[in-house]
Write a protein that holds these residues in place. Structure first.
Motif, PDB file in Angstrom:
ATOM      1  N   THR A  63      -0.809   2.334   1.306  1.00 44.81           N
ATOM      2  CA  THR A  63      -2.050   1.707   1.755  1.00 44.81           C
ATOM      3  C   THR A  63      -2.066   1.608   3.282  1.00 44.81           C
ATOM      4  N   VAL A  64      -3.197   1.916   3.870  1.00 45.93           N
ATOM      5  CA  VAL A  64      -3.327   1.900   5.323  1.00 45.93           C
ATOM      6  C   VAL A  64      -3.989   0.607   5.777  1.00 45.93           C
ATOM      7  N   VAL A  65      -3.379  -0.030   6.781  1.00 43.26           N
ATOM      8  CA  VAL A  65      -3.917  -1.245   7.385  1.00 43.26           C
ATOM      9  C   VAL A  65      -4.132  -0.964   8.870  1.00 43.26           C
ATOM     10  N   ARG A  66      -5.205  -1.518   9.415  1.00 42.13           N
ATOM     11  CA  ARG A  66      -5.508  -1.319  10.821  1.00 42.13           C
ATOM     12  C   ARG A  66      -4.801  -2.366  11.665  1.00 42.13           C
ATOM     13  N   ASP A  67      -3.948  -1.908  12.562  1.00 44.38           N
ATOM     14  CA  ASP A  67      -3.260  -2.809  13.491  1.00 44.38           C
ATOM     15  C   ASP A  67      -4.014  -2.798  14.821  1.00 44.38           C
ATOM     16  N   GLU A  68      -4.778  -3.857  15.024  1.00 43.46           N
ATOM     17  CA  GLU A  68      -5.550  -4.032  16.248  1.00 43.46           C
ATOM     18  C   GLU A  68      -5.766  -5.531  16.436  1.00 43.46           C
ATOM     19  N   ASN A  89       1.140  -4.271  22.326  1.00 43.12           N
ATOM     20  CA  ASN A  89       1.269  -3.023  21.589  1.00 43.12           C
ATOM     21  C   ASN A  89       0.524  -3.077  20.264  1.00 43.12           C
ATOM     22  N   HIS A  90      -0.324  -2.100  20.012  1.00 42.78           N
ATOM     23  CA  HIS A  90      -0.978  -1.946  18.715  1.00 42.78           C
ATOM     24  C   HIS A  90      -0.781  -0.506  18.257  1.00 42.78           C
ATOM     25  N   TYR A  91      -0.628  -0.328  16.946  1.00 41.35           N
ATOM     26  CA  TYR A  91      -0.305   0.979  16.403  1.00 41.35           C
ATOM     27  C   TYR A  91      -1.492   1.685  15.754  1.00 41.35           C
ATOM     28  N   GLY A  92      -2.639   0.997  15.674  1.00 45.67           N
ATOM     29  CA  GLY A  92      -3.778   1.605  15.002  1.00 45.67           C
ATOM     30  C   GLY A  92      -3.591   1.612  13.494  1.00 45.67           C
ATOM     31  N   ASP A  93      -3.997   2.673  12.834  1.00 48.98           N
ATOM     32  CA  ASP A  93      -3.857   2.770  11.376  1.00 48.98           C
ATOM     33  C   ASP A  93      -2.394   3.010  11.004  1.00 48.98           C
ATOM     34  N   VAL A  94      -1.854   2.141  10.175  1.00 50.84           N
ATOM     35  CA  VAL A  94      -0.459   2.286   9.744  1.00 50.84           C
ATOM     36  C   VAL A  94      -0.372   2.081   8.237  1.00 50.84           C
ATOM     37  N   THR A  95       0.563   2.788   7.606  1.00 53.61           N
ATOM     38  CA  THR A  95       0.835   2.524   6.193  1.00 53.61           C
ATOM     39  C   THR A  95       1.640   1.238   6.089  1.00 53.61           C
ATOM     40  N   LEU A  96       1.643   0.661   4.901  1.00 58.14           N
ATOM     41  CA  LEU A  96       2.418  -0.564   4.706  1.00 58.14           C
ATOM     42  C   LEU A  96       3.912  -0.299   4.885  1.00 58.14           C
TER      43      LEU A  96
END
Length: 311
Positions: A63-68, A89-96
Motif C-alpha cells: 500500500t502506498v502512503v503519501r509522505d508530505e 525530509n519528505h519521501y513522497g509516495d512510499v510503500t508501507l
C-alpha cells in the motif's frame, strides 16, 4: 533489557538497570524492565501496521502512503502535525514496507488516522490498534489519540518484548513466565507455572510484520546489527521519543525475542542518541552472544503470496 523465549514465554534474561546495587548495603529494587512505563516511540509502529493488515485488511505491505506535510486534529481539537526524524525530509509516495524500514512518522500517522470513523467516533485505525495491543498482552492503557501511531502512550519494556515475541511465534502468544516452578528440598513441587498459549494474531499477519522488520535490519534503521556481526535472520524496530528522552530497540530471531530501553528515570533528561545509536548496539551484542543452536529462518505460512511490484 529483557529476553523472552517466544514458544514458551520463559524469561531467559532480565536487567532492571545498571544501579541494582546503590551501596554494598543498599539495593535498588526498581526494575525498569517490568515497572518503568515509557513512551515506545517508533517501536510501537509494528502494532499499527499489524492492525491495518488484520482481516478484513485495510492495507498491505505494498500500500502506498503519501509522505508530505500533513496535519489532523488532536485529542484537544488542536492541530497536530507530526514530523519525520529528519524534519525537512519528505519521501513522497512510499510503500508501507519502505515507511517502516525508514521509520517515516508521517506515513505511519496517516496510515492509522486516515481510516473510516468507527461507531465511537474515532478512526477505525485507532480502534483496531488499541484492540490489537490488548490481544497482544499490552495491559498499559493505550490512549485513543492520533499520536498513538507514533508510540505516544506509555508501556513497559516487558509488554513490548512479549508482544514482539508473538510475531516471532507465528501469532501465538505465550504468557511470560519468570519462575517455572518452586520445589522443596524433598523435590516436591510447591508452585508451578505451566506454559499458557493463546492465539493473539493471524499467522499470516504475524509473518508480514516479521518480513517488514527483517527489512528494518537488512537495510533500514536497524542495519547496525549486521554491521556489528549479527549473521542470523532477525527482525526488529528502533524507537526514539521527543528530545531523545527514550531510546529503544525491540527485535527477535525465531527462538529469542529481546527488548532494550535506554534512558533516565527523570523523563526530562535526554539520552542524546536515537534508538539505533543507544539501544541497538546493546541488543545486537546480546543477540550475537546469546543466540543458541543452528541458524533458523522465519517460517513462511501457506497463506502468504509474494509479488514483485514497481514501487
Amino acid at each position: 533489557l529483557i529476553a523472552i523465549e517466544p514458544q514458551t514465554g520463559y524469561i531467559k534474561a532480565m536487567v532492571g538497570g545498571r544501579d541494582f546495587y546503590i551501596t554494598p548495603k543498599k539495593i535498588n529494587f526498581y526494575n525498569r524492565a517490568i515497572q518503568a512505563q515509557r513512551q515506545p516511540g517508533s517501536s510501537f509502529k509494528p502494532f499499527v501496521f499489524a492492525a491495518m493488515f488484520n482481516p478484513p485488511p485495510l492495507a498491505t505491505p505494498a500500500t502506498v502512503v503519501r509522505d508530505e506535510a500533513w496535519f489532523t486534529a488532536d485529542e484537544y481539537g488542536k492541530r497536530w502535525s507530526p514530523s519525520n526524524y529528519e524534519e525537512a525530509n519528505h519521501y513522497g509516495d512510499v510503500t508501507l514496507r519502505t515507511a517502516l524500514e525508514k521509520s517515516i512518522n508521517i506515513a505511519a500517522a496517516r496510515l492509522m488516522n486516515e481510516t473510516p470513523i468507527g461507531s465511537n467516533g474515532k478512526p477505525e485505525g485507532i480502534n483496531r490498534t488499541i484492540a490489537l495491543g490488548k490481544r497482544l498482552g499490552i495491559q498499559s492503557p493505550l490512549r485513543p489519540y492520533p499520536a498513538l501511531s507514533l508510540g505516544a502512550s506509555d508501556v513497559t519494556l516487558a509488554e513490548m518484548t512479549a508482544a514482539y515475541a508473538i510475531f516471532a511465534n507465528e501469532g501465538v502468544r505465550a504468557e511470560p513466565v519468570s519462575i517455572q516452578y518452586v520445589e522443596d528440598r524433598g523435590g516436591d513441587i510447591l508452585v508451578e507455572h505451566p506454559v499458557k498459549r493463546t492465539r493473539g494474531l493471524d499467522e499470516n499477519v504475524a509473518y508480514l510484520i516479521t518480513s517488514l522488520m527483517e527489512g528494518v535490519i537488512q537495510h533500514g534503521t536497524g542495519r547496525g546489527a549486521i554491521q556489528m556481526g549479527l549473521r542470523r535472520p532477525a527482525a526488529g524496530k528502533t524507537g526514539t521519543t521527543n528530545d531523545y528522552t527514550d531510546a529503544w530497540f525491540v527485535g527477535y530471531i525465531p527462538r529469542l525475542a529481546t527488548g532494550v530501553w535506554v534512558g533516565f528515570d527523570d523523563p526530562k533528561k535526554s539520552v542524546m542518541k536515537t534508538g539505533s545509536k543507544a539501544a541497538l548496539p546493546i541488543w545486537a551484542q546480546f543477540m550475537i552472544d546469546g543466540a543458541r543452536g543452528p541458524v533458523e529462518n522465519f517460517r513462511v505460512p501457506s497463506g502468504i503470496v509474494f509479488r514483485e511490484i514497481d514501487k
